[in-house]
Design an enzyme around this catalytic site. Sequence first.
Site, PDB file in Angstrom:
ATOM      1  N   ASP A  12       0.985  -1.108  -0.054  1.00  0.00           N
ATOM      2  CA  ASP A  12       0.175   0.170  -0.022  1.00  0.00           C
ATOM      3  C   ASP A  12       0.838   1.044  -0.059  1.00  0.00           C
ATOM      4  O   ASP A  12       1.718   1.271   0.921  1.00  0.00           O
ATOM      5  CB  ASP A  12      -1.100   0.050   1.152  1.00  0.00           C
ATOM      6  CG  ASP A  12      -2.002  -1.077   1.028  1.00  0.00           C
ATOM      7  OD1 ASP A  12      -2.221  -1.438   0.067  1.00  0.00           O
ATOM      8  OD2 ASP A  12      -2.650  -1.075   2.319  1.00  0.00           O
ATOM      9  N   ASP A 133     -15.046  -4.006  -1.858  1.00  0.00           N
ATOM     10  CA  ASP A 133     -14.712  -3.940  -0.471  1.00  0.00           C
ATOM     11  C   ASP A 133     -15.952  -3.527   0.181  1.00  0.00           C
ATOM     12  O   ASP A 133     -16.942  -2.476  -0.041  1.00  0.00           O
ATOM     13  CB  ASP A 133     -13.765  -2.863  -0.397  1.00  0.00           C
ATOM     14  CG  ASP A 133     -12.703  -2.963  -1.371  1.00  0.00           C
ATOM     15  OD1 ASP A 133     -11.968  -3.966  -1.679  1.00  0.00           O
ATOM     16  OD2 ASP A 133     -12.328  -1.873  -2.058  1.00  0.00           O
TER      17      ASP A 133
END
Length: 242
Positions: A12, A133
């Site tokens: 990330d 998500d």
Amino acid sequence: MSARPLIIPCVDIQSGRAVRLYEGDPDRETVYFESPLDAARHWVRLGAGLVHLVDLDAATGRGENRAVIALIAQELGVPVEVGGGIRSREAAEELLRLGVQRVVIGTAAVKHPALVGELIAAHGPERVVVSLDARRSEQGVLDVATHGWAQGSGIHVADLTPALADAGLETLIFTDVSRDGTLKGLDRDLMRQVRQLWVNTLIVGGGVADVQDVQLLEDERIEGAIVGRAIYEGTLPYPVPR
């Protein structure tokens, strides 16, 4: 399922560094590497054949990290897939031109679902992944989160999966937002529910903590997981022992 579930290391990227967030909150970060390229190379040295990159700044509208993503795609030596803030055909195709193997479409798959079919038609299903998500709502349904998980959409995962299959999507990523970065372990009931909704390749994330979660994937016939904090902090050995 004959093959061991694939564990995909996640890098990330926020403000040019390799971080992990707690429950997707950009203000609750842990920095693991100052250089995302060093982070990606670390996992490749340990045997990773695919690395998952997320541009957190692009996902939240705070900026972008395209230059470092291009560098990783060109220098790493193994395929990379990239998600975060890819909300137009132009943005997706720019990443593909930069050497990214697969683009991961999240918010745009909810807001502009025709985009998924357009990209698959143009580039093939092997170059396009959709990431759904979600959080459980008070009513118990899976509410898909958008815009870097900052917003709820009011749309259930089950509302989207049939159209995605019809568009030719082969690989779906599902992330349990409420557990992401927490090391709480996968929610077996939730994983089973999503497995029933998606018959093609399913990759999951959100809370993977240890080898018991890898066994859960195998038990539920889930093809793989994207893992961050557990392998960075060593609660899940990488590569995963057989």
